[in-house]
Design a protein around this motif. Structure first.
Motif, PDB file in Angstrom:
ATOM      1  N   VAL A  75      92.428 115.360   0.273  1.00  0.00           N
ATOM      2  CA  VAL A  75      93.292 114.306   0.303  1.00  0.00           C
ATOM      3  C   VAL A  75      94.553 114.794   0.776  1.00  0.00           C
ATOM      4  CG1 VAL A  75      92.331 112.634  -1.254  1.00  0.00           C
ATOM      5  CG2 VAL A  75      93.915 114.412  -2.009  1.00  0.00           C
ATOM      6  N   GLU A  76      95.024 116.128   0.521  1.00  0.00           N
ATOM      7  CA  GLU A  76      96.265 116.731   0.854  1.00  0.00           C
ATOM      8  C   GLU A  76      96.239 117.148   2.477  1.00  0.00           C
ATOM      9  OE1 GLU A  76      99.847 118.918   1.151  1.00  0.00           O
ATOM     10  OE2 GLU A  76      99.283 116.938  -0.114  1.00  0.00           O
ATOM     11  N   LEU A  77      94.995 117.686   2.743  1.00  0.00           N
ATOM     12  CA  LEU A  77      94.844 118.061   4.128  1.00  0.00           C
ATOM     13  C   LEU A  77      94.898 116.875   5.037  1.00  0.00           C
ATOM     14  CD1 LEU A  77      93.462 120.472   5.966  1.00  0.00           C
ATOM     15  CD2 LEU A  77      91.413 119.065   5.694  1.00  0.00           C
ATOM     16  N   LYS A  78      94.229 115.642   4.519  1.00  0.00           N
ATOM     17  CA  LYS A  78      94.494 114.530   5.396  1.00  0.00           C
ATOM     18  C   LYS A  78      96.014 114.261   5.504  1.00  0.00           C
ATOM     19  CE  LYS A  78      89.722 112.704   5.132  1.00  0.00           C
ATOM     20  NZ  LYS A  78      88.631 111.661   4.441  1.00  0.00           N
ATOM     21  N   ARG A  79      96.686 114.160   4.179  1.00  0.00           N
ATOM     22  CA  ARG A  79      97.871 113.710   4.436  1.00  0.00           C
ATOM     23  C   ARG A  79      98.895 114.333   5.142  1.00  0.00           C
ATOM     24  NH1 ARG A  79     102.428 115.041   2.727  1.00  0.00           N
ATOM     25  NH2 ARG A  79     101.959 117.041   1.869  1.00  0.00           N
ATOM     26  N   ARG A  80      98.663 115.937   5.191  1.00  0.00           N
ATOM     27  CA  ARG A  80      99.381 116.894   5.920  1.00  0.00           C
ATOM     28  C   ARG A  80      98.995 116.935   7.447  1.00  0.00           C
ATOM     29  NH1 ARG A  80      99.986 123.012   3.915  1.00  0.00           N
ATOM     30  NH2 ARG A  80     100.042 121.971   1.825  1.00  0.00           N
ATOM     31  N   SER A  88      89.131 102.457  23.019  1.00  0.00           N
ATOM     32  CA  SER A  88      89.744 103.280  21.869  1.00  0.00           C
ATOM     33  C   SER A  88      91.002 103.719  22.333  1.00  0.00           C
ATOM     34  CB  SER A  88      88.551 104.394  21.582  1.00  0.00           C
ATOM     35  OG  SER A  88      89.069 105.286  20.700  1.00  0.00           O
ATOM     36  N   VAL A  89      91.905 103.682  21.164  1.00  0.00           N
ATOM     37  CA  VAL A  89      93.224 104.309  21.731  1.00  0.00           C
ATOM     38  C   VAL A  89      93.513 105.282  20.418  1.00  0.00           C
ATOM     39  CG1 VAL A  89      95.752 103.844  21.824  1.00  0.00           C
ATOM     40  CG2 VAL A  89      94.182 102.161  22.561  1.00  0.00           C
ATOM     41  N   ARG A  90      93.740 106.631  20.815  1.00  0.00           N
ATOM     42  CA  ARG A  90      93.970 107.473  19.751  1.00  0.00           C
ATOM     43  C   ARG A  90      95.566 108.094  19.926  1.00  0.00           C
ATOM     44  NH1 ARG A  90      88.907 111.847  19.488  1.00  0.00           N
ATOM     45  NH2 ARG A  90      87.607 110.413  18.348  1.00  0.00           N
ATOM     46  N   PHE A  91      96.253 108.142  18.755  1.00  0.00           N
ATOM     47  CA  PHE A  91      97.651 108.266  18.621  1.00  0.00           C
ATOM     48  C   PHE A  91      98.095 109.198  17.546  1.00  0.00           C
ATOM     49  CE2 PHE A  91      96.853 104.247  17.089  1.00  0.00           C
ATOM     50  CZ  PHE A  91      97.946 103.997  16.103  1.00  0.00           C
ATOM     51  N   ASP A  92      99.226 109.752  17.548  1.00  0.00           N
ATOM     52  CA  ASP A  92      99.846 110.453  16.374  1.00  0.00           C
ATOM     53  C   ASP A  92     100.636 109.226  15.739  1.00  0.00           C
ATOM     54  OD1 ASP A  92     101.303 111.751  14.515  1.00  0.00           O
ATOM     55  OD2 ASP A  92     101.463 113.559  15.604  1.00  0.00           O
ATOM     56  N   SER A  93     100.545 109.052  14.461  1.00  0.00           N
ATOM     57  CA  SER A  93     101.197 108.066  13.890  1.00  0.00           C
ATOM     58  C   SER A  93     102.625 108.527  13.315  1.00  0.00           C
ATOM     59  CB  SER A  93     100.329 107.336  12.596  1.00  0.00           C
ATOM     60  OG  SER A  93     100.043 108.571  11.618  1.00  0.00           O
ATOM     61  N   ASP A  94     102.860 109.665  13.385  1.00  0.00           N
ATOM     62  CA  ASP A  94     104.228 110.391  13.178  1.00  0.00           C
ATOM     63  C   ASP A  94     105.092 109.848  14.328  1.00  0.00           C
ATOM     64  OD1 ASP A  94     103.789 111.140  10.704  1.00  0.00           O
ATOM     65  OD2 ASP A  94     103.700 113.188  11.073  1.00  0.00           O
ATOM     66  N   THR A 128      91.564 103.089  12.195  1.00  0.00           N
ATOM     67  CA  THR A 128      90.823 104.107  11.072  1.00  0.00           C
ATOM     68  C   THR A 128      91.621 105.398  11.343  1.00  0.00           C
ATOM     69  OG1 THR A 128      89.385 104.689  12.881  1.00  0.00           O
ATOM     70  CG2 THR A 128      88.568 103.188  11.543  1.00  0.00           C
ATOM     71  N   ASP A 129      91.735 106.060  10.196  1.00  0.00           N
ATOM     72  CA  ASP A 129      92.248 107.382  10.015  1.00  0.00           C
ATOM     73  C   ASP A 129      91.412 108.407  10.669  1.00  0.00           C
ATOM     74  OD1 ASP A 129      94.414 106.371   8.196  1.00  0.00           O
ATOM     75  OD2 ASP A 129      93.180 106.894   6.396  1.00  0.00           O
ATOM     76  N   ALA A 130      91.933 109.418  10.880  1.00  0.00           N
ATOM     77  CA  ALA A 130      91.206 110.650  11.529  1.00  0.00           C
ATOM     78  C   ALA A 130      90.306 111.183  10.236  1.00  0.00           C
ATOM     79  CB  ALA A 130      92.203 111.716  11.821  1.00  0.00           C
ATOM     80  N   ASP A 131      88.787 111.476  10.951  1.00  0.00           N
ATOM     81  CA  ASP A 131      88.129 111.939   9.624  1.00  0.00           C
ATOM     82  C   ASP A 131      88.107 113.531   9.626  1.00  0.00           C
ATOM     83  OD1 ASP A 131      86.635 113.246  11.822  1.00  0.00           O
ATOM     84  OD2 ASP A 131      85.236 111.676  12.274  1.00  0.00           O
ATOM     85  N   ILE A 132      87.801 114.181   8.679  1.00  0.00           N
ATOM     86  CA  ILE A 132      88.038 115.509   8.360  1.00  0.00           C
ATOM     87  C   ILE A 132      87.695 116.556   9.452  1.00  0.00           C
ATOM     88  CG2 ILE A 132      85.833 115.731   7.228  1.00  0.00           C
ATOM     89  CD1 ILE A 132      87.551 117.785   5.241  1.00  0.00           C
ATOM     90  N   GLU A 133      86.503 116.036  10.242  1.00  0.00           N
ATOM     91  CA  GLU A 133      86.192 116.804  11.250  1.00  0.00           C
ATOM     92  C   GLU A 133      87.172 117.072  12.363  1.00  0.00           C
ATOM     93  OE1 GLU A 133      82.046 117.908  13.820  1.00  0.00           O
ATOM     94  OE2 GLU A 133      82.124 116.019  12.522  1.00  0.00           O
ATOM     95  N   GLU A 134      87.783 115.724  12.770  1.00  0.00           N
ATOM     96  CA  GLU A 134      88.895 115.831  13.816  1.00  0.00           C
ATOM     97  C   GLU A 134      90.024 116.629  13.318  1.00  0.00           C
ATOM     98  OE1 GLU A 134      88.831 114.622  17.068  1.00  0.00           O
ATOM     99  OE2 GLU A 134      86.741 114.051  16.820  1.00  0.00           O
ATOM    100  N   ILE A 135      90.356 116.314  12.003  1.00  0.00           N
ATOM    101  CA  ILE A 135      91.675 116.927  11.274  1.00  0.00           C
ATOM    102  C   ILE A 135      91.386 118.612  11.640  1.00  0.00           C
ATOM    103  CG2 ILE A 135      92.978 117.591   9.470  1.00  0.00           C
ATOM    104  CD1 ILE A 135      92.157 114.877   8.517  1.00  0.00           C
TER     105      ILE A 135
END
Length: 337
Positions: free
Chosen positions: A240-245, A288-294, A317-324
């Motif tokens: 969860v921290e990996l996904k948050r960061r 499909s539109v991928r973007f950085d929510s920051d 949808t959020d990025a999955d762990i593989e994409e991260i």
């Protein structure tokens, strides 16, 4: 249960120049280079945790596992498992660990599986009563009954993997090292093995270190991961921290009523983004539109899309762990403590 501090492993590599002259030169006066496979890695694993230990090929995962299992001696640093130093207390230490390598079997090829387990029982000096109780438990969890009388060479890959896991657990180890336990397996068998690992961990509080390239294994089994790259630790924490960061990437998918209307959209111009900061893909039906929510808020991208065209269906949808993890490797994130 596991304490690793400043663990480092260096290998000496001989550099050979081409041709016969180079071979003679390297034999008489060899030129060497020091390769640092593992560089000052530290982490702890409490009893009963399933730790995902991940990284790309050549990252140093196998070298770390070999040091933790006592196969290799560290160049510097320390590792202790249940109070024992693996490469010093080799004989007593191996009684407390189980190891499964997904691409190598520890089973005897021509023996029936039941006979193989009888041999392992004698090697680890497991008494008859404990062995029977253990086999009953492993049969229940791993479903061995259907093929326990078959020679190992006749087993399917999924059966062999279950048999290997059972073999590594016959002596009730406190720590289990699993290296690619679901490699090459179909979806159903993978799920069965994951459920078995979970059950063993929950029932017996067995500490598990799992190395894998299948990130579904990580998401299904682990709360925490240690990620290494080029011998360095780049992340140590909960998923969860990996996904948050690192998981700021979002994906907006929608099905427009008229696909031609998509040409009206220009996300880069609207939000002042550079090329590559937002990615739009159109397969003729779904966009499909991928973007950085920051950099661009989700509600702004959503609002801009809905105000410019009619849609039949839409989702974010959020990025999955593989994409991260792919993104971390590509960006070359510097090591963290």
């Amino acid at each position: 249960m596991i304490h690793v501090e400043n663990l480092t492993k260096e290998f000496k590599k001989t550099i050979k120049e081409p041709g016969l002259k180079g071979s003679i030169k390297s034999f008489i006066k060899p030129k060497t280079e020091i390769i640092k496979a593992v560089d000052n890695i530290s982490f702890d694993v409490p009893k009963g945790e399933i730790l995902g230990f991940i990284g790309p090929n050549g990252a140093g995962k196998s070298t770390v596992i070999k040091m933790l299992t006592g196969i290799l001696t560290p160049t510097s640093g320390t590792c202790e498992i249940n109070g024992k130093i693996p490469y010093k207390n080799r004989k007593s230490y191996v009684r407390e660990i189980g190891v499964v390598f997904g691409q190598r079997t520890q089973l005897w090829w021509d023996l029936a599986l039941r006979e193989t387990y009888a041999v392992i029982k004698e090697i680890y000096e497991v008494d008859d009563q404990s062995f029977k109780k253990r086999m009953d438990f492993l049969n229940e969890v791993l479903g061995l009954e259907d093929f326990i009388t078959s020679p190992v060479r006749t087993l399917s890959l999924g059966q062999r993997m279950r048999a290997d896991i059972a073999a590594s657990l016959l002596h009730s180890p406190k720590v289990l090292f699993l290296d690619e336990p679901t490699i090459g397996l179909d979806v159903v068998v993978k799920d069965n093995i994951r459920q078995a690992i979970k059950s063993i961990n929950e029932t017996e509080q067995t500490t598990v270190i799992l190395t894998t390239h299948d990130l579904q294994d990580v998401e299904n089994l682990c709360d925490r991961i240690v990620m290494i790259d080029k011998g360095n630790k780049v992340f140590d924490g909960e998923i969860v921290e990996l996904k948050r960061r690192y998981g700021q990437s979002r994906e907006l998918k929608f099905v427009p009523r008229n696909i031609a209307d998509v040409e009206k959209l220009n996300y880069e111009k609207e939000f002042g983004l550079k090329g590559g900061e937002i990615k739009v893909e159109n397969d003729g039906h779904t966009v499909s539109v991928r973007f950085d929510s920051d950099k661009t808020a989700v509600e702004k991208v959503l609002g801009y899309t809905l105000s410019n065209l009619h849609v039949k269906d839409i989702s974010v949808t959020d990025a999955d762990i593989e994409e991260i993890i792919k993104g971390i490797y590509k960006s070359g994130v510097s090591p963290n403590a």
